[in-house]
Design an enzyme around this catalytic site. Structure first.
Site, short mmCIF file in Angstrom:
data_model
loop_
_atom_site.label_atom_id
_atom_site.label_comp_id
_atom_site.label_asym_id
_atom_site.label_seq_id
_atom_site.Cartn_x
_atom_site.Cartn_y
_atom_site.Cartn_z
CB CYS A 167 -3.14 4.62 -0.46
SG CYS A 167 -2.78 4.46 1.26
NE ARG A 210 3.24 2.89 7.93
CZ ARG A 210 2.43 1.86 7.70
NH1 ARG A 210 2.09 1.07 8.70
NH2 ARG A 210 1.95 1.65 6.50
CD GLN A 235 3.15 -1.92 4.07
OE1 GLN A 235 2.57 -2.54 4.94
NE2 GLN A 235 2.59 -0.92 3.45
CG ASP A 242 1.18 -0.73 -0.37
OD1 ASP A 242 0.08 -1.30 -0.28
OD2 ASP A 242 1.34 0.49 -0.21
CG HIS A 291 -3.11 1.14 -3.21
ND1 HIS A 291 -1.78 1.44 -3.01
CD2 HIS A 291 -3.69 1.13 -1.98
CE1 HIS A 291 -1.57 1.63 -1.71
NE2 HIS A 291 -2.70 1.44 -1.07
CE LYS A 300 -8.48 -4.41 9.62
NZ LYS A 300 -7.18 -4.09 10.18
CG HIS A 317 -5.67 -0.14 0.95
ND1 HIS A 317 -4.85 0.96 0.92
CD2 HIS A 317 -6.93 0.34 1.07
CE1 HIS A 317 -5.58 2.05 1.02
NE2 HIS A 317 -6.84 1.71 1.11
#
Length: 584
Positions: free
Chosen positions: A282, A311, A329, A331, A333, A413, A459
């Site tokens: 992000c 991570r 991911q 992923d 935004h 979320k 997200h």
RNA sequence: GCCACCGUAGCUCAGUGGUAGAGCAGCGGUUUCGUAAACCGCAGGCCAACGGUUCAAAUCCGUUCGGUGGCUCCA
């Protein structure tokens, strides 16, 4: 900020069913046996669970797997004695006196509310502080088994003592128990770590703990998943970006990760500068967004990123592909105006539903996580956001549960959970509203009245970590991937050496048709080659011998053992291509 | 991270104080075969790493590394 998206959850059991009472009773018998075999044992709690029961003990010495048999035998003698369960009510003081040598029980008594009565349940000479819910007699325990020992913190709290937990299960008949044990064995056979090895999908090496190496076949599956998502992006107005791996720590201080997520990050010190390896995309996307002035006409802007994330996960919690230290991911935004949030969320939910059904996940559970106590943003903003999310879910006519307090500090979320083959539940998708990121990075757009406004960030992650998703898929399909994902879609099996040339001819036709195909020209009998292909779960086996060469056909066998008989080569290619394009 | 257990050939595992084994996979031959394992032979290991005990350690002890099962189911 997609935090903790690798968590699993589990369902609660139906509370007072007969099997619950049976398991609860078995737990008492277990406690009796342990107390007798290990004098000085302090008792924790011993509830039934979805598929069994456990009891936590603080024992003078560690209980080992070998001890389980001895404990089981001792339990059997109580069961054979047919002891009746009986309860009684006592005063709080009396209860404390009875449990004066049992520190955990004393703690429980102290925490019981004043209105509750304190009860004890007894069978034979063993009595335990207990809310109740038992069979009439120990004789009703006809089928049980102790399964494992494990460590468990008292009350799940790392700062409290570590107890020994003994897991077991009990059923109302031996047949049910046997069926359950067979189910456990079957589950082991589809364990993705085992299949990953057997099917040459990925490997792990201690030199890079909890970090998978995808082998050629695993990489085919992985890239097929990526291409699937990229195809959705292409049709849905996303722009894919590629961003750095390593950023000056300054960025992570600005994004808040340094304060909130530092323990899960890797840092590198180089030439007097400290860098952090990215755990999330992000901040990088926020930088791209703010690299120029944005107009309301540009919104929504959707940045997608398959960037590799790192991570740190504590050594005890990593697991195969499902909990790793490096992954990527699907992923994205989405930067949009507050008015656009609902529409974006609606589109995302459709995309998610469509995808989950493609992968044949049934029973998707949806949770709406609402404001936690510690949060940023005014109540007014939260009201608007929560209402928007709820309304979208209601309009889509999707069943969901609202969970107060479970939202991220930066926004509410929607999470999507699917059960895997072992009926463990995994979080796959998430849609998170973020009020914090736009503030921290001072994101703006120019609205139609010429004023600078703050955009909202969503997200998006639909299948989450590709690594974990692959692990789930491997188990879900027991390694028999749908044709479009299968690393090898067809294998050609020449019966004898003289068929090699014809086999190669067929291979070229399938390859030219865009299919992933191999010829098994090893010096083995046809039966052996079929067996290899079956074990590798190759969807199509094309067998060629004298007859096929003569007739310009192939004999088609499926991994389901079905024999499709002889088909013209072109026909076989079409059937397989059809299966691929149907995503079947 | 914590508790218990485990680490022997590419894989699955036997060997628990006295010269490292099997099956499968691999390699070399023979065989040329009709829907889930042909036959014969060969090779393959610093027993996770380091330290200790012992005349002697894969085996016993310690440390480290890696892995497995757990660590929200509330008397």
């Amino acid at each position: 900020m997609l935090q903790d998206d690798q968590e699993t959850t589990s369902e609660n059991s139906a509370y007072n069913s007969s099997v619950y009472r049976l398991r609860h009773s078995t737990a008492h018998v277990l406690a009796e046996a342990v107390c007798e075999l290990f004098p000085g044992t302090k008792l924790g709690i011993g509830p039934p669970t979805d598929d069994g029961f456990y009891y936590d003990f603080l024992v003078p010495r560690a209980v080992t797997v070998e001890d389980l048999q001895v404990i089981e035998e001792r339990m059997r003698s109580s069961i054979e004695a047919g002891l009746a369960f009986s309860g009684r009510e006592v005063s709080r003081e009396e209860a404390k006196d009875i449990e004066k040598d049992q520190p955990f029980k004393l703690e429980i008594i102290d925490e019981l509310s004043e209105t509750e009565t304190v009860t004890f349940y007894r069978h034979g000479s063993f009595e335990d502080l207990c809310r109740g819910g038992h069979t009439d007699s120990t004789a009703e325990i006809v089928a049980f088994k102790l399964l494992s020992v494990a460590g468990a913190y008292w009350r799940g709290d790392e700062t409290r003592p570590m107890l020994q937990r003994i897991y077991g299960t009990a059923f109302e008949s031996q047949d049910d128990l046997d069926a359950h044990l067979i189910r456990l064995e079957e589950a082991q056979k589809r364990d993705h770590r085992r299949l990953g090895l057997e099917l040459d999908l990925f490997l792990m090496d201690p030199i890079a703990p909890a970090s998978p190496f995808f082998l050629p076949k695993g990489t085919v599956v992985y890239q097929s998943l990526v291409r699937y998502v990229q195809d959705l992006y292409q049709r849905s107005g996303y722009q894919e970006v590629i961003t750095p791996q390593i950023f000056d720590t300054e960025l992570w201080k600005r994004s808040g990760h340094y304060d909130n997520y530092k323990d899960n990050m890797y840092f590198i010190r180089h030439e007097d500068r400290e860098y952090g390896l990215k755990p999330m995309n992000c901040p990088a996307h926020a930088l791209i967004y703010s690299s120029r002035l944005r107009s309301y006409r540009d919104l929504p802007i959707r940045f997608a990123d398959f960037g590799r994330l790192h991570r740190y996960e504590r050594s005890g919690v990593t697991h195969g592909l499902t909990r790793v230290r490096t992954f990527s991911q699907d992923d994205a935004h989405i930067f949009c105006t507050p008015d656009q949030v609902a529409g974006e969320v609606r589109t995302l939910i459709n995309m998610y539903q469509q995808t989950y059904s493609l992968f044949k996940f049934k029973e998707v559970r949806i949770a709406l996580s609402l404001r936690p106590e510690k949060r940023v943003g005014s109540d007014e903003i939260w009201d608007t956001a929560e209402t928007a999310l709820r309304r979208v879910l209601e309009e889509a006519d999707l069943p969901f549960e609202s969970v107060t307090g479970e939202g991220a500090f930066y926004g509410p979320k929607i999470d999507f959970f699917v059960p895997d083959a072992l009926s463990r539940e995994w979080q796959l998708g998430t849609i998170q509203l973020d009020f914090s990121l736009p503030e921290r990075f001072d994101l703006e757009y120019v609205s139609d009245d010429g004023l600078r406004q703050r955009p909202v960030v969503l997200h998006k992650a639909m299948i989450g970590s590709l690594e974990r998703f692959m692990g789930i898929l491997i188990e879900h399909f027991a390694g028999a991937f749908p044709v479009w994902l299968a690393p090898v879609q067809a294998v050609i099996i020449p019966i004898a050496d003289r068929h090699a040339e014809y086999a190669e001819h067929i291979r070229r036709q399938l390859s030219d048709g865009g299919l992933r195909v191999e010829v098994n020209d090893r010096n083995e009998r046809m039966n052996s080659k079929i067996r290899e292909a079956q074990l590798q779960k190759v969807p199509y086996m094309l067998i060629v011998g004298d007859r096929e060469e003569e007739d310009k056909t192939v004999s088609v066998r499926l991994r389901s053992n079905e024999d499709m008989g002889s088909l013209a080569v072109g026909q076989a290619v079409e059937i397989i291509r059809e299966a691929v394009s149907n995503n079947s």
